[in-house]
Write a protein that holds these residues in place. Structure first.
Motif, mmCIF file in Angstrom:
data_model
loop_
_atom_site.group_PDB
_atom_site.id
_atom_site.type_symbol
_atom_site.label_atom_id
_atom_site.label_comp_id
_atom_site.label_asym_id
_atom_site.label_seq_id
_atom_site.Cartn_x
_atom_site.Cartn_y
_atom_site.Cartn_z
ATOM 1 N N GLN A 147 8.048 -4.427 2.054
ATOM 2 C CA GLN A 147 8.042 -3.847 3.242
ATOM 3 C C GLN A 147 7.293 -2.519 3.092
ATOM 4 N N TYR A 148 7.261 -1.809 2.129
ATOM 5 C CA TYR A 148 6.618 -0.705 1.780
ATOM 6 C C TYR A 148 5.061 -0.968 1.732
ATOM 7 N N TYR A 149 4.747 -1.970 1.019
ATOM 8 C CA TYR A 149 3.461 -2.256 0.921
ATOM 9 C C TYR A 149 2.659 -2.851 2.267
ATOM 10 N N ALA A 150 3.516 -3.400 3.070
ATOM 11 C CA ALA A 150 3.113 -3.804 4.368
ATOM 12 C C ALA A 150 3.187 -2.749 5.314
ATOM 13 N N PHE A 151 4.011 -1.625 5.207
ATOM 14 C CA PHE A 151 3.671 -0.385 6.009
ATOM 15 C C PHE A 151 2.319 0.129 5.495
ATOM 16 N N LEU A 152 2.043 0.331 4.340
ATOM 17 C CA LEU A 152 0.769 0.971 3.795
ATOM 18 C C LEU A 152 -0.383 0.177 4.312
ATOM 19 N N ASP A 153 -0.401 -1.226 4.235
ATOM 20 C CA ASP A 153 -1.525 -2.043 4.684
ATOM 21 C C ASP A 153 -1.988 -1.908 6.234
ATOM 22 N N ALA A 169 -10.458 10.946 10.861
ATOM 23 C CA ALA A 169 -9.200 11.633 11.307
ATOM 24 C C ALA A 169 -7.876 11.098 10.741
ATOM 25 N N GLN A 170 -6.800 11.894 10.875
ATOM 26 C CA GLN A 170 -5.446 11.282 9.994
ATOM 27 C C GLN A 170 -4.504 11.411 10.870
ATOM 28 N N THR A 171 -3.464 10.701 10.443
ATOM 29 C CA THR A 171 -2.219 10.543 11.085
ATOM 30 C C THR A 171 -1.243 10.426 10.053
ATOM 31 N N ASN A 172 0.205 10.599 10.173
ATOM 32 C CA ASN A 172 1.092 10.649 9.173
ATOM 33 C C ASN A 172 2.490 9.799 9.744
ATOM 34 N N ALA A 173 3.053 9.292 8.808
ATOM 35 C CA ALA A 173 4.347 8.618 8.993
ATOM 36 C C ALA A 173 5.351 8.885 7.755
ATOM 37 N N THR A 174 6.354 8.628 8.067
ATOM 38 C CA THR A 174 7.336 8.675 6.841
ATOM 39 C C THR A 174 8.161 7.369 6.601
ATOM 40 N N PHE A 175 8.128 6.602 5.368
ATOM 41 C CA PHE A 175 8.705 5.271 5.024
ATOM 42 C C PHE A 175 10.123 5.677 4.560
ATOM 43 N N PHE A 176 11.342 5.275 5.360
ATOM 44 C CA PHE A 176 12.777 5.557 4.969
ATOM 45 C C PHE A 176 13.390 4.485 4.182
ATOM 46 N N VAL A 177 14.052 4.657 3.231
ATOM 47 C CA VAL A 177 14.749 3.627 2.509
ATOM 48 C C VAL A 177 16.307 3.947 2.712
ATOM 49 N N ILE A 178 17.179 3.404 3.265
ATOM 50 C CA ILE A 178 18.618 3.569 3.282
ATOM 51 C C ILE A 178 19.404 2.659 2.685
ATOM 52 N N ALA A 222 -0.447 7.582 -0.443
ATOM 53 C CA ALA A 222 1.125 7.267 -0.820
ATOM 54 C C ALA A 222 1.172 6.790 -2.344
ATOM 55 N N PRO A 223 2.248 6.996 -2.906
ATOM 56 C CA PRO A 223 2.379 6.737 -4.288
ATOM 57 C C PRO A 223 2.451 5.112 -4.341
ATOM 58 N N CYS A 224 1.900 4.556 -5.630
ATOM 59 C CA CYS A 224 1.789 3.518 -5.610
ATOM 60 C C CYS A 224 3.100 2.438 -5.748
ATOM 61 N N ASP A 225 4.133 3.216 -6.337
ATOM 62 C CA ASP A 225 5.575 2.434 -6.505
ATOM 63 C C ASP A 225 6.458 3.090 -5.585
ATOM 64 N N ILE A 226 7.499 2.402 -5.427
ATOM 65 C CA ILE A 226 8.602 3.140 -4.763
ATOM 66 C C ILE A 226 9.907 2.951 -5.596
ATOM 67 N N GLN A 227 10.678 3.982 -5.406
ATOM 68 C CA GLN A 227 11.811 4.046 -6.304
ATOM 69 C C GLN A 227 13.037 4.232 -5.399
ATOM 70 N N THR A 228 14.065 3.329 -5.452
ATOM 71 C CA THR A 228 15.113 3.199 -4.823
ATOM 72 C C THR A 228 16.314 3.583 -5.601
ATOM 73 N N THR A 229 16.507 5.022 -5.855
ATOM 74 C CA THR A 229 17.569 5.157 -6.972
ATOM 75 C C THR A 229 18.673 6.055 -6.226
ATOM 76 N N SER A 230 18.287 6.120 -5.024
ATOM 77 C CA SER A 230 19.388 7.146 -4.222
ATOM 78 C C SER A 230 19.759 6.335 -3.065
ATOM 79 N N CYS A 231 20.852 7.185 -2.208
ATOM 80 C CA CYS A 231 21.271 6.624 -0.888
ATOM 81 C C CYS A 231 20.232 6.600 0.036
#
Length: 190
Positions: free
Chosen positions: A41-47, A95-104, A68-77
């Protein structure tokens, strides 16, 4: 002929110098549940550059980059990765835009193997066998993709000839829990 080519190059340079890329649709935040598909899901978000869209009047070809960092770490809540997406064209505009990828992590551990019911004979090893059964969670196996967990049980001492339904509960570090049960019977003493 030379004049026409120079005029075309001049017009192209002037046109490109005066154009910019327009972000037609800004990137959108994405929140996903922690689990085995997070990385995909993270890589799809970036692509998909956070679903952003851009247009350039100078070029039909737009390239996207991100910080974005290449890897995603899911070590917290709760994890969040802020990403800047940059659209560029062949004329050097950007031009630029931004967004946040959240993991819960809202998912409880899973029961891989349920505990088994057991009858323990009444003899000199009864206490040790009960303790071994409880320590092994009745043979239950749990797993959690996102965080570590601890196991507790609801055992309350019983007498010979009695049975008790014991709940084994696995609770992860985010407070998510799952419970499974088995029956422990102490055989009567004769």
């Amino acid at each position: 002929m030379v004049v026409k080519i120079l005029f075309s190059v001049f017009c192209f340079a002037v046109l490109c110098a005066s154009t910019t890329i327009v972000i037609e649709r800004p990137a959108v935040d994405l929140m996903v549940a922690c689990g085995p598909n997070v990385e995909a899901q993270y890589y799809a978000f970036l692509d998909d550059h956070g679903e952003a869209a851009a247009n350039s009047s100078c070029s039909s070809s737009i390239s996207w980059y991100n910080d974005a960092p290449c890897d995603i770490q899911t070590t917290s809540c709760y994890e969040s990765i802020f990403v800047v997406f940059i659209a560029t064209d062949n004329c050097g505009s950007y031009a630029q835009t931004n967004a946040t990828f959240f993991v819960i992590d809202e998912s409880p551990p899973t029961v891989v193997t349920p505990p088994v019911d057991v009858t323990i004979p009444c003899d000199q090893n009864t206490r040790n066998e009960v303790n071994a059964y409880l320590i092994s969670s009745g043979g239950a196996k749990f797993s959690d993709y996102c965080s570590s967990f601890s196991i507790t049980n609801s055992f309350y001492p019983i007498s010979s000839g009695e049975s008790e339904t014991i709940s084994f509960t696995a609770t992860d570090t985010c407070g998510n829990s799952v419970t499974t049960q088995a029956v422990l019977t102490l055989a009567p003493c004769y």
